[in-house]
Enzyme design. Structure first.
Site, PDB file in Angstrom:
ATOM      1  N   THR A   1       0.737  -1.176  -0.131  1.00 61.57           N
ATOM      2  CA  THR A   1      -0.009  -0.114   0.175  1.00 61.57           C
ATOM      3  C   THR A   1       0.775   1.270  -0.205  1.00 61.57           C
ATOM      4  O   THR A   1       2.005   1.308   0.473  1.00 61.57           O
ATOM      5  CB  THR A   1      -0.958   0.057   1.232  1.00 61.57           C
ATOM      6  OG1 THR A   1      -1.322   1.358   1.364  1.00 61.57           O
ATOM      7  CG2 THR A   1      -0.143  -0.381   2.628  1.00 61.57           C
ATOM      8  N   ASP A   2       0.227   2.350  -0.649  1.00 59.56           N
ATOM      9  CA  ASP A   2       0.884   3.630  -0.658  1.00 59.56           C
ATOM     10  C   ASP A   2       1.093   4.078   1.121  1.00 59.56           C
ATOM     11  O   ASP A   2       1.900   4.879   1.176  1.00 59.56           O
ATOM     12  CB  ASP A   2       0.254   4.724  -1.410  1.00 59.56           C
ATOM     13  CG  ASP A   2      -1.114   5.077  -0.997  1.00 59.56           C
ATOM     14  OD1 ASP A   2      -1.785   4.193  -0.080  1.00 59.56           O
ATOM     15  OD2 ASP A   2      -1.777   5.951  -1.487  1.00 59.56           O
ATOM     16  N   GLU A   3       0.454   3.599   1.878  1.00 58.76           N
ATOM     17  CA  GLU A   3       0.298   4.039   3.292  1.00 58.76           C
ATOM     18  C   GLU A   3       1.699   3.978   3.900  1.00 58.76           C
ATOM     19  O   GLU A   3       1.950   4.467   4.854  1.00 58.76           O
ATOM     20  CB  GLU A   3      -0.650   3.480   4.135  1.00 58.76           C
ATOM     21  CG  GLU A   3      -2.003   3.598   3.502  1.00 58.76           C
ATOM     22  CD  GLU A   3      -3.284   3.375   4.310  1.00 58.76           C
ATOM     23  OE1 GLU A   3      -3.054   3.276   5.701  1.00 58.76           O
ATOM     24  OE2 GLU A   3      -4.186   3.165   3.897  1.00 58.76           O
TER      25      GLU A   3
ATOM     26  N   TYR B   1      -1.565  -0.533  11.143  1.00 54.77           N
ATOM     27  CA  TYR B   1      -1.551  -1.047   9.952  1.00 54.77           C
ATOM     28  C   TYR B   1      -0.622  -0.978   8.697  1.00 54.77           C
ATOM     29  O   TYR B   1       0.001  -1.714   8.450  1.00 54.77           O
ATOM     30  CB  TYR B   1      -2.953  -0.811   9.372  1.00 54.77           C
ATOM     31  CG  TYR B   1      -3.310  -1.071   7.571  1.00 54.77           C
ATOM     32  CD1 TYR B   1      -3.175  -2.241   7.406  1.00 54.77           C
ATOM     33  CD2 TYR B   1      -3.134  -0.009   6.716  1.00 54.77           C
ATOM     34  CE1 TYR B   1      -3.343  -2.772   6.164  1.00 54.77           C
ATOM     35  CE2 TYR B   1      -3.169  -0.404   5.509  1.00 54.77           C
ATOM     36  CZ  TYR B   1      -3.292  -1.536   5.094  1.00 54.77           C
ATOM     37  OH  TYR B   1      -3.254  -2.066   3.695  1.00 54.77           O
TER      38      TYR B   1
ATOM     39  N   LYS C   1       2.448  -3.328   7.426  1.00 55.32           N
ATOM     40  CA  LYS C   1       2.807  -3.550   5.933  1.00 55.32           C
ATOM     41  C   LYS C   1       4.283  -3.127   5.474  1.00 55.32           C
ATOM     42  O   LYS C   1       4.763  -3.879   4.793  1.00 55.32           O
ATOM     43  CB  LYS C   1       1.682  -2.468   5.203  1.00 55.32           C
ATOM     44  CG  LYS C   1       0.395  -2.943   5.324  1.00 55.32           C
ATOM     45  CD  LYS C   1      -0.105  -4.535   4.690  1.00 55.32           C
ATOM     46  CE  LYS C   1      -0.109  -4.727   3.158  1.00 55.32           C
ATOM     47  NZ  LYS C   1      -0.592  -5.906   2.567  1.00 55.32           N
TER      48      LYS C   1
HETATM   49  P1  NAD Z   1     -10.060  -7.265   2.656  1.00 58.53           P
HETATM   50  O1  NAD Z   1     -10.045  -6.979   4.191  1.00 58.53           O
HETATM   51  O2  NAD Z   1     -11.290  -7.223   1.796  1.00 58.53           O
HETATM   52  O3  NAD Z   1      -9.767  -8.851   2.391  1.00 58.53           O
HETATM   53  C1  NAD Z   1      -8.529  -9.389   3.348  1.00 58.53           C
HETATM   54  C2  NAD Z   1      -8.754 -10.925   3.049  1.00 58.53           C
HETATM   55  O4  NAD Z   1      -7.783 -11.773   3.719  1.00 58.53           O
HETATM   56  C3  NAD Z   1     -10.211 -11.397   3.539  1.00 58.53           C
HETATM   57  O5  NAD Z   1     -10.647 -12.458   2.613  1.00 58.53           O
HETATM   58  C4  NAD Z   1      -9.570 -12.163   4.885  1.00 58.53           C
HETATM   59  O6  NAD Z   1     -10.449 -13.335   5.401  1.00 58.53           O
HETATM   60  C5  NAD Z   1      -8.249 -12.658   4.353  1.00 58.53           C
HETATM   61  N1  NAD Z   1      -7.543 -12.901   5.642  1.00 58.53           N
HETATM   62  C6  NAD Z   1      -6.889 -12.078   6.488  1.00 58.53           C
HETATM   63  N2  NAD Z   1      -6.499 -12.552   7.598  1.00 58.53           N
HETATM   64  C7  NAD Z   1      -6.064 -13.834   6.884  1.00 58.53           C
HETATM   65  C8  NAD Z   1      -5.317 -15.057   7.267  1.00 58.53           C
HETATM   66  N3  NAD Z   1      -4.545 -14.823   8.346  1.00 58.53           N
HETATM   67  N4  NAD Z   1      -4.969 -15.979   6.650  1.00 58.53           N
HETATM   68  C9  NAD Z   1      -5.730 -16.166   5.480  1.00 58.53           C
HETATM   69  N5  NAD Z   1      -6.459 -15.254   5.102  1.00 58.53           N
HETATM   70  C10 NAD Z   1      -6.675 -14.087   5.772  1.00 58.53           C
HETATM   71  O7  NAD Z   1      -8.853  -6.266   2.031  1.00 58.53           O
HETATM   72  P2  NAD Z   1      -8.724  -5.765   0.668  1.00 58.53           P
HETATM   73  O8  NAD Z   1      -9.071  -4.253   0.686  1.00 58.53           O
HETATM   74  O9  NAD Z   1      -9.259  -6.695  -0.393  1.00 58.53           O
HETATM   75  O10 NAD Z   1      -6.923  -5.775   0.598  1.00 58.53           O
HETATM   76  C11 NAD Z   1      -6.166  -6.817  -0.033  1.00 58.53           C
HETATM   77  C12 NAD Z   1      -4.812  -6.460   0.250  1.00 58.53           C
HETATM   78  O11 NAD Z   1      -4.615  -5.177  -0.699  1.00 58.53           O
HETATM   79  C13 NAD Z   1      -4.205  -6.181   1.430  1.00 58.53           C
HETATM   80  O12 NAD Z   1      -2.679  -6.863   1.489  1.00 58.53           O
HETATM   81  C14 NAD Z   1      -4.233  -4.685   1.611  1.00 58.53           C
HETATM   82  O13 NAD Z   1      -3.158  -4.325   2.504  1.00 58.53           O
HETATM   83  C15 NAD Z   1      -3.650  -4.374   0.224  1.00 58.53           C
HETATM   84  N6  NAD Z   1      -4.225  -2.836  -0.205  1.00 58.53           N
HETATM   85  C16 NAD Z   1      -5.557  -2.555  -0.067  1.00 58.53           C
HETATM   86  C17 NAD Z   1      -5.895  -1.384  -0.633  1.00 58.53           C
HETATM   87  C18 NAD Z   1      -7.421  -1.071  -0.214  1.00 58.53           C
HETATM   88  O14 NAD Z   1      -7.575   0.265  -0.687  1.00 58.53           O
HETATM   89  N7  NAD Z   1      -8.380  -1.673   0.135  1.00 58.53           N
HETATM   90  C19 NAD Z   1      -4.957  -0.587  -0.920  1.00 58.53           C
HETATM   91  C20 NAD Z   1      -3.561  -0.949  -1.135  1.00 58.53           C
HETATM   92  C21 NAD Z   1      -3.296  -2.153  -0.841  1.00 58.53           C
HETATM   93  P1  TYD Z   2     -10.215   4.417   4.695  1.00 63.37           P
HETATM   94  O1  TYD Z   2     -11.329   4.081   3.583  1.00 63.37           O
HETATM   95  O2  TYD Z   2     -10.341   3.931   5.989  1.00 63.37           O
HETATM   96  O3  TYD Z   2      -8.657   4.269   4.257  1.00 63.37           O
HETATM   97  P2  TYD Z   2      -7.314   4.780   4.750  1.00 63.37           P
HETATM   98  O4  TYD Z   2      -7.356   5.184   5.795  1.00 63.37           O
HETATM   99  O5  TYD Z   2      -6.445   3.380   4.498  1.00 63.37           O
HETATM  100  O6  TYD Z   2      -6.871   5.672   3.458  1.00 63.37           O
HETATM  101  O7  TYD Z   2     -10.243   5.981   5.043  1.00 63.37           O
HETATM  102  C1  TYD Z   2     -10.001   7.026   3.924  1.00 63.37           C
HETATM  103  C2  TYD Z   2     -10.151   8.511   4.290  1.00 63.37           C
HETATM  104  O8  TYD Z   2     -11.458   8.692   4.898  1.00 63.37           O
HETATM  105  C3  TYD Z   2      -9.101   8.371   5.467  1.00 63.37           C
HETATM  106  O9  TYD Z   2      -8.766   9.896   5.341  1.00 63.37           O
HETATM  107  C4  TYD Z   2      -9.957   8.329   6.678  1.00 63.37           C
HETATM  108  C5  TYD Z   2     -11.279   8.930   6.313  1.00 63.37           C
HETATM  109  N1  TYD Z   2     -12.687   8.375   6.743  1.00 63.37           N
HETATM  110  C6  TYD Z   2     -13.528   9.262   7.289  1.00 63.37           C
HETATM  111  O10 TYD Z   2     -13.553  10.252   7.087  1.00 63.37           O
HETATM  112  N2  TYD Z   2     -14.489   8.705   7.957  1.00 63.37           N
HETATM  113  C7  TYD Z   2     -14.824   7.327   8.057  1.00 63.37           C
HETATM  114  O11 TYD Z   2     -15.695   6.935   8.311  1.00 63.37           O
HETATM  115  C8  TYD Z   2     -13.894   6.500   7.401  1.00 63.37           C
HETATM  116  C9  TYD Z   2     -14.081   5.086   7.372  1.00 63.37           C
HETATM  117  C10 TYD Z   2     -12.666   6.951   6.768  1.00 63.37           C
END
Ligand code: NAD
Ligand code: TYD
Length: 343
Positions: free
Chosen positions: A125-127, A150, A154
């Site tokens: 992630t970019d975070e 988090y 990562k």
């Molecule tokens: P999500 O929370 O929707 O899905 C996570 C999945 O991982 C779920 O199906 C969960 O059951 C599984 N999981 C969790 N713990 C586990 C374990 N111990 N063993 C096996 N499976 C397990 O998350 P997402 O949004 O689909 O994110 C997927 C990946 O992408 C993550 O690594 C996250 O850090 C990365 N990512 C997400 C975003 C975003 O905006 N959602 C952005 C950048 C990177």
């Molecule tokens: P989020 O979707 O949790 O992603 P991330 O924190 O990984 O970027 O949040 C996106 C942005 O939205 C973040 O600046 C926090 C803000 N946010 C709110 O203002 N209200 C909310 O209820 C949530 C979940 C997030």
């Protein structure tokens, strides 16, 4: 091609599986997922009977399960999505975040090393770059400065992955994506939470002043980028993946309400998130140069498709919001709305 996907029942992993199995030369996919609160096999209904797909329920921290899956299936490629993925939950309860994101990644790396996989794609992630001041953008060599459990977990996993390249010559590729949005996203992240609350006329909790900036990447574009990285990415390389779409949270929430046709009065400014990163911004030239990929979904189109999907799938939303969702929601937002009421 045989791909082991971890976390494929989640938001991004399930899109990756659905998309990969639609392609002309579909790989065989083994989806290893623990099915935590965000893992949902409903997300995979479209592929569950596909002969090229197999689901295995398992925890990436469980060494014997992992070893068994690798021995049995001998995957050539690992695409590692499994994680505890939500910042707010990681602040409430950091334990599983550190366990899954760091120790789980370590377990997979060990199995990948032992079984000599050809590619280990680590989805990050970019975070990990932390908050970036205007007008700066982080490229892949930017220092890591995570702000919370988090992003720190990562960043720790990223460093571990890179160490396996240096020490064991494991053919790893690391990807760092910006905020994803699209269908099937669990309604704890900004966009699906706000859509879901707006659809049921509940208040939309905007943290702090709402001027925090994120880059928004449509999930389909992200998964196409991962496909491009598998085919054309260079071993040992880190790729930033962004949507070229930066907006403040207030702007995003406003657009959601406009798209659904609900009043802006539903927005409630609430207590801020501790350690809240102000701005994320990445430079994503490298992936385009190496693979030709760039995001093609505009925010208008992506948001319209996302809103439409949630409107068309009230039963999915209802089921996901049942169970312990209410308890989570109360823990997360009760004190925040309380601040709002005091104002
Ligand atoms: P999500 O929370 O929707 O899905 C996570 C999945 O991982 C779920 O199906 C969960 O059951 C599984 N999981 C969790 N713990 C586990 C374990 N111990 N063993 C096996 N499976 C397990 O998350 P997402 O949004 O689909 O994110 C997927 C990946 O992408 C993550 O690594 C996250 O850090 C990365 N990512 C997400 C975003 C975003 O905006 N959602 C952005 C950048 C990177
Ligand atoms: P989020 O979707 O949790 O992603 P991330 O924190 O990984 O970027 O949040 C996106 C942005 O939205 C973040 O600046 C926090 C803000 N946010 C709110 O203002 N209200 C909310 O209820 C949530 C979940 C997030």
């Amino acid at each position: 091609m045989k791909i082991l996907v971890t976390g494929g029942a989640g938001f991004i992993g399930s899109e990756f599986i659905r998309q990969s199995l639609r392609s002309e030369v579909a790989p065989r996919i083994i989806n290893l997922d623990k099915l935590t609160y965000s893992g949902n096999l409903e997300n995979l209904k479209a592929v569950e009977t596909n002969p090229r797909y197999r689901f295995v329920r398992g925890d990436i921290c469980d060494i014997s399960t992992i070893d068994h899956v690798f021995s049995e299936e001998r995957p050539e490629i690992v695409v590692h999505f499994a994680a505890e993925s939500h910042v707010d939950r990681s602040i409430l309860t950091p334990d599983p975040v550190i366990r899954t994101n760091v120790f789980g990644t370590f377990t997979l790396l060990e199995a990948a090393r032992k079984h000599r996989v050809e590619r280990f794609i680590h989805v990050s992630t970019d975070e990990v770059y932390g908050s970036i001041d205007e007008p700066c953008e982080a490229n892949e060599d930017f220092p890591l400065k995570p702000s919370g459990p988090y992003s720190a977990s990562k960043a720790g996993a990223d460093l571990l992955v890179l160490s396996y390249l240096t020490t064991y010559n494991l053919p790893v590729i690391l990807t760092r994506a910006s905020n994803n949005y699209g269908p099937f996203q669990y309604p704890e992240k900004l966009i699906p939470l706000m859509i879901s609350n707006a659809l049921s006329d509940q208040p939309l909790p905007l943290y702090g002043d709402g001027n925090q900036v994120r880059d928004w990447l449509y999930v389909g574009d992200h998964c196409e980028a991962l496909g491009a990285v598998i085919r054309r990415g260079r071993v040992g390389t880190t790729y930033n993946i962004g949507g070229n779409c930066r907006f403040s949270n207030r702007e995003v929430v406003t657009r959601i309400l406009e798209a659904i046709g609900k009043p802006l009065e539903l927005i409630h400014t609430v207590d801020d998130r501790p350690g809240h990163d102000r701005r994320y911004a990445m430079c994503c030239e490298k992936i385009e140069k190496h693979t030709g990929w760039r995001a093609h979904t505009s925010f208008n189109d992506g948001l319209a498709a996302t809103v439409q999907w949630y409107q068309d799938n009230p039963e999915w939303l209802k089921r996901v919001r049942s169970g312990d969702y209410e308890t989570y929601y109360q823990r997360q937002y009760a004190h925040r709305f309380h601040v709002d009421e005091d104002d």
